[in-house]
Design an enzyme around this catalytic site. Structure first.
Site, PDB file in Angstrom:
ATOM      1  CB  SER A 116      -3.523   0.734   3.404  1.00  0.00           C
ATOM      2  OG  SER A 116      -2.228   0.697   3.416  1.00  0.00           O
ATOM      3  CG  HIS A 137      -1.177  -3.897   5.543  1.00  0.00           C
ATOM      4  ND1 HIS A 137      -1.484  -3.358   6.433  1.00  0.00           N
ATOM      5  CD2 HIS A 137      -0.975  -2.796   4.540  1.00  0.00           C
ATOM      6  CE1 HIS A 137      -1.489  -1.884   6.423  1.00  0.00           C
ATOM      7  NE2 HIS A 137      -1.246  -1.811   5.151  1.00  0.00           N
ATOM      8  CD  GLU A 149      -2.485  -5.047   9.974  1.00  0.00           C
ATOM      9  OE1 GLU A 149      -2.619  -4.732  11.180  1.00  0.00           O
ATOM     10  OE2 GLU A 149      -3.007  -4.651   8.848  1.00  0.00           O
ATOM     11  CG  ASN A 187      -3.822   1.647   8.801  1.00  0.00           C
ATOM     12  OD1 ASN A 187      -2.949   2.288   9.527  1.00  0.00           O
ATOM     13  ND2 ASN A 187      -3.334   1.283   7.455  1.00  0.00           N
TER      14      ASN A 187
HETATM   15  P1  NAI Z   1       3.850   4.545  -4.750  1.00  0.00           P
HETATM   16  O1  NAI Z   1       3.199   5.721  -5.225  1.00  0.00           O
HETATM   17  O2  NAI Z   1       4.979   4.800  -3.775  1.00  0.00           O
HETATM   18  O3  NAI Z   1       4.187   3.395  -5.654  1.00  0.00           O
HETATM   19  C1  NAI Z   1       3.306   2.805  -6.680  1.00  0.00           C
HETATM   20  C2  NAI Z   1       4.135   2.308  -7.752  1.00  0.00           C
HETATM   21  O4  NAI Z   1       3.214   1.680  -8.729  1.00  0.00           O
HETATM   22  C3  NAI Z   1       4.548   3.579  -8.761  1.00  0.00           C
HETATM   23  O5  NAI Z   1       5.814   3.091  -9.052  1.00  0.00           O
HETATM   24  C4  NAI Z   1       3.895   3.346 -10.061  1.00  0.00           C
HETATM   25  O6  NAI Z   1       4.462   3.625 -11.189  1.00  0.00           O
HETATM   26  C5  NAI Z   1       3.518   1.821  -9.908  1.00  0.00           C
HETATM   27  N1  NAI Z   1       2.290   1.547 -10.687  1.00  0.00           N
HETATM   28  C6  NAI Z   1       1.107   2.012 -11.073  1.00  0.00           C
HETATM   29  N2  NAI Z   1       0.117   1.585 -11.658  1.00  0.00           N
HETATM   30  C7  NAI Z   1       0.685   0.364 -12.018  1.00  0.00           C
HETATM   31  C8  NAI Z   1       0.188  -0.778 -12.842  1.00  0.00           C
HETATM   32  N3  NAI Z   1      -0.785  -0.924 -13.209  1.00  0.00           N
HETATM   33  N4  NAI Z   1       1.336  -1.506 -12.986  1.00  0.00           N
HETATM   34  C9  NAI Z   1       2.438  -1.628 -12.437  1.00  0.00           C
HETATM   35  N5  NAI Z   1       2.963  -0.643 -11.764  1.00  0.00           N
HETATM   36  C10 NAI Z   1       1.961   0.424 -11.357  1.00  0.00           C
HETATM   37  O7  NAI Z   1       2.611   3.826  -3.891  1.00  0.00           O
HETATM   38  P2  NAI Z   1       3.196   3.140  -2.069  1.00  0.00           P
HETATM   39  O8  NAI Z   1       2.937   4.212  -1.202  1.00  0.00           O
HETATM   40  O9  NAI Z   1       4.169   2.210  -2.478  1.00  0.00           O
HETATM   41  O10 NAI Z   1       1.765   2.261  -2.046  1.00  0.00           O
HETATM   42  C11 NAI Z   1       1.571   0.984  -2.702  1.00  0.00           C
HETATM   43  C12 NAI Z   1       0.554   0.093  -2.051  1.00  0.00           C
HETATM   44  O11 NAI Z   1       0.850   0.006  -0.754  1.00  0.00           O
HETATM   45  C13 NAI Z   1      -0.958   1.009  -2.093  1.00  0.00           C
HETATM   46  O12 NAI Z   1      -1.977   0.096  -2.282  1.00  0.00           O
HETATM   47  C14 NAI Z   1      -0.908   1.369  -0.469  1.00  0.00           C
HETATM   48  O13 NAI Z   1      -2.267   1.605   0.056  1.00  0.00           O
HETATM   49  C15 NAI Z   1      -0.149   0.549  -0.051  1.00  0.00           C
HETATM   50  N6  NAI Z   1       0.516   0.742   1.326  1.00  0.00           N
HETATM   51  C16 NAI Z   1       1.261   1.744   1.565  1.00  0.00           C
HETATM   52  C17 NAI Z   1       1.804   2.043   2.429  1.00  0.00           C
HETATM   53  C18 NAI Z   1       2.691   3.524   2.701  1.00  0.00           C
HETATM   54  O14 NAI Z   1       2.933   3.624   3.894  1.00  0.00           O
HETATM   55  N7  NAI Z   1       2.912   4.115   1.648  1.00  0.00           N
HETATM   56  C19 NAI Z   1       1.818   1.087   3.682  1.00  0.00           C
HETATM   57  C20 NAI Z   1       1.183   0.128   3.385  1.00  0.00           C
HETATM   58  C21 NAI Z   1       0.545  -0.212   2.319  1.00  0.00           C
END
Ligand code: NAI
Length: 393
Positions: A116, A137, A149, A187
């Site tokens: 993001s 995205h 996006e 955003n």
């Molecule tokens: P989250 O914390 O729910 O999930 C992240 C997952 O990645 C966890 O299950 C973790 O165990 C895993 N992980 C961490 N390091 C890892 C690695 N080296 N290899 C494999 N798995 C690994 O996070 P979320 O909210 O799903 O966000 C993920 C990405 O998406 C971020 O870059 C965030 O900026 C982006 N994003 C988030 C949004 C949201 O509303 N939560 C919306 C759009 C994008």
């Protein structure tokens, strides 16, 4: 088509569901076994709910589930045509994963990030072949929000971008092209929805009271007059004040401290106090069981002033996004209606309110405050002179 998703958290599991529903073979990878188990369980619940609602049948559920395999070894992603990474928002960690992946996969495999706030160029820079890297995205929850996006980095080849745009469209998503700039479209354009609401509150605009009554009045104005589904304070409580504050701060820093994106002390203090919103039981509002919701001041004249000020700041941001060629007018309007459920595209709204009105409102704000925050987009001013309207249709 073989799709790999890295990270099975909120976003990764949702994206896996989207791709599996579109009949792709999906491998969902996470370093944490519990995260994979949680993703599988939550998908089962989501699909059961879809069956209850009559949206899918048992056979469809089985098909979607069979399209996803849960893997604990990065090597298992060797045959992916497209990989979408959705891990922790940290450049070094993302780069490390991308480099490892490059050693495992075909030379022409596409590698994308769901980031993001990081620049796609900086993520792609670690690859030997950065031309096959780009941003994809999604919005939360990925299976429900239509918008995606698609963000080419300076390194991305046109072929890779076009291929991905087609894939995302075939997943029945609304794909828009955005330049690799802070906040991409949504955003960035959405910042004044929160920022100007907070500013109006902090000023005690037109005698607005402190506390819940003030928040509730601003929320009421945006919902009842503006027809937004949620007011800014309700929405910040829903997103989480910690998360929303961090996005604002990141965008502010990335724009070299442009005052237009300045974060708010009110939000910072709420986050510091642990008033994160719904998830902590307390934010701008109290979500404890039995807590009474404070009533807004339902004064039409005050509501109109609040709504018009936030709206014109949103329009100004959308106009500047177009002025700086971040996206087309049509895509900017699609982004806000399909990514964050705005009742109307902002440029369409500008046409309806009148470009003259937009410029006059911005100039009035600037004359009052003399802050760069309220500078009118040069595009609006140019359009006022030429009598043009935004081409959003
Ligand atoms: P989250 O914390 O729910 O999930 C992240 C997952 O990645 C966890 O299950 C973790 O165990 C895993 N992980 C961490 N390091 C890892 C690695 N080296 N290899 C494999 N798995 C690994 O996070 P979320 O909210 O799903 O966000 C993920 C990405 O998406 C971020 O870059 C965030 O900026 C982006 N994003 C988030 C949004 C949201 O509303 N939560 C919306 C759009 C994008």
């Amino acid at each position: 088509m073989n799709i790999a998703i890295i990270g099975s958290g909120t976003m990764g599991s949702g994206i896996a569901q989207v791709a599996a529903t579109a009949n792709c073979q999906v491998k969902l990878y996470d370093t944490k076994k519990e995260a994979l188990e949680k993703a599988a369980n939550s998908l089962d619940k989501i699909l059961n709910r879809l069956i209850e609602k009559g949206r899918i049948d048992e056979a469809e559920k089985k098909r979607i589930q069979e399209n996803i395999s849960y893997v604990e070894n990065l090597q298992d992603l060797h045959d992916a045509d497209l990989t979408i990474e959705a891990i922790v928002e940290n450049l070094e960690i993302k780069q490390k994963v991308f480099c490892e992946l490059e050693g495992i996969q075909r030379k022409d495999a596409i590698i994308a990030s769901n980031t993001s706030s990081l620049s796609i160029a900086s993520i792609a820079a670690c690859l030997e072949r950065p031309e096959r890297c780009l941003g994809i995205h999604f919005f939360n929850p990925a299976p429900l929000m239509p918008l995606v996006e698609v963000i080419p980095a300076v390194q991305t080849s046109v072929e890779v971008f076009n291929q991905v745009f087609e894939i995302i469209t075939s997943w029945k998503k609304v794909a828009v092209k955005a330049k690799d700039t802070p906040g991409f479209i949504v955003n960035r354009v959405a910042r004044p929805f929160y920022g100007e609401a907070l500013r109006i509150y902090e000023e005690g605009f037109e005698g607005l009271p402190e506390g819940e009554e003030g928040f509730a009045t601003i929320d009421w104005a945006m919902k009842s007059i503006g027809k937004f589904r949620m007011g800014p304070f309700e929405l910040m409580d829903f997103i989480g004040n910690d998360v929303n504050y961090t996005v604002t701060e990141t965008v502010f820093t990335a724009f070299y401290y442009d005052p237009r994106y300045k974060p708010s002390f009110t939000q910072k203090r709420h986050a510091e106090a642990g008033y994160l919103g719904r998830k902590s039981g307390r934010g701008y509002y109290n979500y404890a069981e039995g807590a009474q919701k404070t009533q807004p001041i339902q004064d039409e004249a005050l509501g109109n002033k609040i709504f018009n000020r936030i709206l014109v700041m949103l329009i100004n941001e959308a106009a500047d996004t177009l002025f700086l060629n971040i996206a087309t007018a049509k895509d900017i309007d699609l982004a806000m209606t399909k990514g964050v459920n705005y009742p109307k595209g902002l440029l369409q709204w500008a046409n309806e309110k009148g470009i003259d009105w937009c410029v006059e409102e911005m100039d009035q704000l600037y004359n009052t405050y003399r802050e760069d925050r309220y500078r009118c987009s040069p595009l609006l001013r140019k359009m006022k002179e030429s009598g043009d309207r935004f081409l959003v249709g």
